[in-house]
Design a protein around this motif. Structure first.
Motif, PDB file in Angstrom:
ATOM      1  N   GLY A  75       0.924  -0.855  -0.236  1.00 28.21           N
ATOM      2  CA  GLY A  75      -0.128   0.150   0.096  1.00 28.21           C
ATOM      3  C   GLY A  75       0.837   1.323   0.207  1.00 28.21           C
ATOM      4  N   SER A  76       0.639   2.245   0.064  1.00 30.05           N
ATOM      5  CA  SER A  76       0.698   3.516  -0.311  1.00 30.05           C
ATOM      6  C   SER A  76       0.104   4.671   0.293  1.00 30.05           C
ATOM      7  N   LYS A  77       0.077   5.453   1.337  1.00 26.01           N
ATOM      8  CA  LYS A  77      -0.212   6.419   2.151  1.00 26.01           C
ATOM      9  C   LYS A  77       0.801   7.482   2.226  1.00 26.01           C
ATOM     10  N   LEU A  78      -0.272   8.788   2.376  1.00 23.85           N
ATOM     11  CA  LEU A  78       0.594  10.274   3.084  1.00 23.85           C
ATOM     12  C   LEU A  78       1.352  10.355   3.845  1.00 23.85           C
ATOM     13  N   GLU A  79       2.732  10.601   3.804  1.00 23.12           N
ATOM     14  CA  GLU A  79       3.565  10.231   4.821  1.00 23.12           C
ATOM     15  C   GLU A  79       3.881  11.433   5.750  1.00 23.12           C
TER      16      GLU A  79
END
Length: 115
Positions: A75-79
């Motif tokens: 997954g990817s997310k806003l760090e």
């Protein structure tokens, strides 16, 4: 769209012509009645007008996979940033947008509700 035909003058038609007209009209009526009935799914009718019959289930077959994210998917997310780069200040309004009453005395408990 088809233009409506003028109704024939029945008093000038023979019995055979009238019989042919009746058969044509009955065929058109049957074709119209055999069309798909209108429901809330295929027209602008409200769902309450559909009646109490059960709705058909989806014709799709189950894939066998679990619902949601699949195992192994990266997954990817806003760090979160390590350092704050900018601070934005939003001043509170001076007057209520609905009734134009002053909000000067409401500063502590002011809650702005979106439109």
């Amino acid at each position: 769209m088809k233009k409506k035909a003028n109704p024939p003058e029945l008093n000038k038609m023979s019995h055979a012509e009238k019989d042919a007209l009746i058969l044509t009209l009955l065929a058109r009526l049957e074709a119209l009645e055999n069309r798909v009935p209108k429901t809330s799914q295929n027209s602008s009718k409200p769902p309450s007008s559909d009646g109490l019959q059960k709705k058909t289930r989806s014709l799709r077959e189950a894939s066998g996979k679990a619902a949601g994210g699949q195992a192994g998917h990266i997954g990817s997310k806003l760090e979160r940033m390590a350092q704050v780069t900018e601070t934005v200040r939003s001043p509170l309004p001076q007057y209520c947008t609905r009734c134009q009453q002053s909000l000067a005395h409401e500063r502590r408990n002011c809650m702005i509700v979106g439109k």
